[in-house]
Design a protein around this motif. Structure first.
Motif: not given
Length: 343
Positions: A143-147, A213-219
């Motif tokens: 996991h990165t800062l963007d995650d 699409w998964p919600l996180r992917s949309q974000v």
């Protein structure tokens, strides 16, 4: 070839994460080796979760460059066509780096939503392999800062409290997230610098309407880029910084809640007078923990409000009915939680 700045940053992050748990992992030689160079006959020191994407592939590469004996675990969720081939390719790339690698197929349950169910299945698989192969070492996640920024945004949208807004910790139990201060662009650059070709998850390019699409992917694909466009490029780092600050607050509140729970616990239930004297933020944590201990899962703010009312707004109301069949009621100045009897 001299190491590039992003490769140096990635290796330094891995080194720091492993050193933080050195007592569990064992001595780290810190010796840099070329990708693909054998690492001896000893068992693995660390477990690396690798999907084949840029973040986890960069992590696997940095583990290899640090000379750590790593076991890469590729979890095949079976949720996309061709997932087995993607998993095999990721495992092969990890082996080319000099790591051991295994592919673990899992069955994702239908309950709890696809993203949460896939995460639960993945973490269970990683823990199972760790217990068998690397029982004293950590599980490294990419996991990165963007995650982290995406996690905070999702928590804000759900109206979550400090615990959820605190995001993902850099370390919890056996889990380590070395790249939480690195950007996704850096992990992509690490792969490019080392000649690695990461897998491009098609769900990371969510369509404008987000259908299916998964919600996180949309974000990731739409929401965060738009916020960055409007508010500036520093937004992801600011969100991650907010998570770090709230994590400190959350830890302090947890300490206060533990002390309150110990003070309020009696042989016949929780002392409502002791609970009522405490700040709401501390009291509600005690109530949530007590409900969870009684078997009430997925507690909502409505449930928590009903519990709190039994303490601070008591007017003879009946019991609060919680998830899992747990029932809470006030009796003689005590809050009593009844765990359902198994059939």
């Amino acid at each position: 070839m001299l190491p590039t700045p992003d490769v140096v940053a990635g290796r330094r992050a891995v080194r720091a994460a492993v050193a933080a748990g050195a007592a569990a992992v064992g001595p780290d030689t810190g010796t840099a080796v070329a990708p693909g160079e054998p690492r001896g006959d000893e068992g693995p020191q660390v477990l690396v979760a690798c999907s084949g994407g840029a973040d986890s592939l960069a992590l696997a590469a940095c583990v290899a460059l640090e000379g750590l004996r790593g076991l890469a675990v590729v979890v095949d969720h079976g949720l996309q066509p061709g997932s087995a081939a993607v998993a095999d390719r990721a495992a092969a790339q990890c082996r080319d780096l000099g790591l051991e690698a295994v592919v673990v197929p899992v069955v994702v349950a239908a309950a709890g939503g696809p993203e949460a169910a896939a995460r639960s299945a993945r973490y269970a698989a990683l823990e199972a392999v760790r217990a068998e192969r690397v029982p004293t070492g950590p599980i490294l996640l990419g996991h990165t800062l963007d995650d982290q920024a995406e996690t905070v945004l999702l928590a804000l949208a759900r109206g979550s409290g400090a615990r959820a807004l605190a995001g993902m910790p850099a370390a919890r139990g056996a889990l380590r997230r070395p790249f939480l201060e690195l950007r996704r662009t850096q992990t992509e650059q690490i792969c490019a610098d080392l000649g690695l070709t990461p897998w491009q998850d098609p769900t990371n390019a969510a369509p404008p309407d987000g259908a299916g699409w998964p919600l996180r992917s949309q974000v990731r694909a739409s929401v965060l880029p738009e916020i960055v466009r409007v508010l500036g490029p520093g937004v992801p780092a600011a969100l991650a910084r907010t998570a770090a600050l709230l994590r400190d607050d959350d830890a302090a509140l947890e300490e206060l809640a533990d002390a309150l729970r110990a003070r309020a616990t009696t042989a016949t239930g929780l002392d409502t007078a002791a609970l009522a004297e405490a700040p709401a933020a501390v009291r509600r944590r005690v109530l949530r923990a007590a409900a969870a201990a009684a078997g009430a899962g997925a507690l909502t703010q409505v449930h928590l409000g009903q519990l709190d009312a039994l303490v601070v707004a008591w007017h003879g109301q009946g019991p609060a009915h919680l998830p899992g069949g747990v029932r809470a009621q006030r009796r003689c100045g005590r809050l009593v939680l009844h765990t359902p009897t198994p059939a």
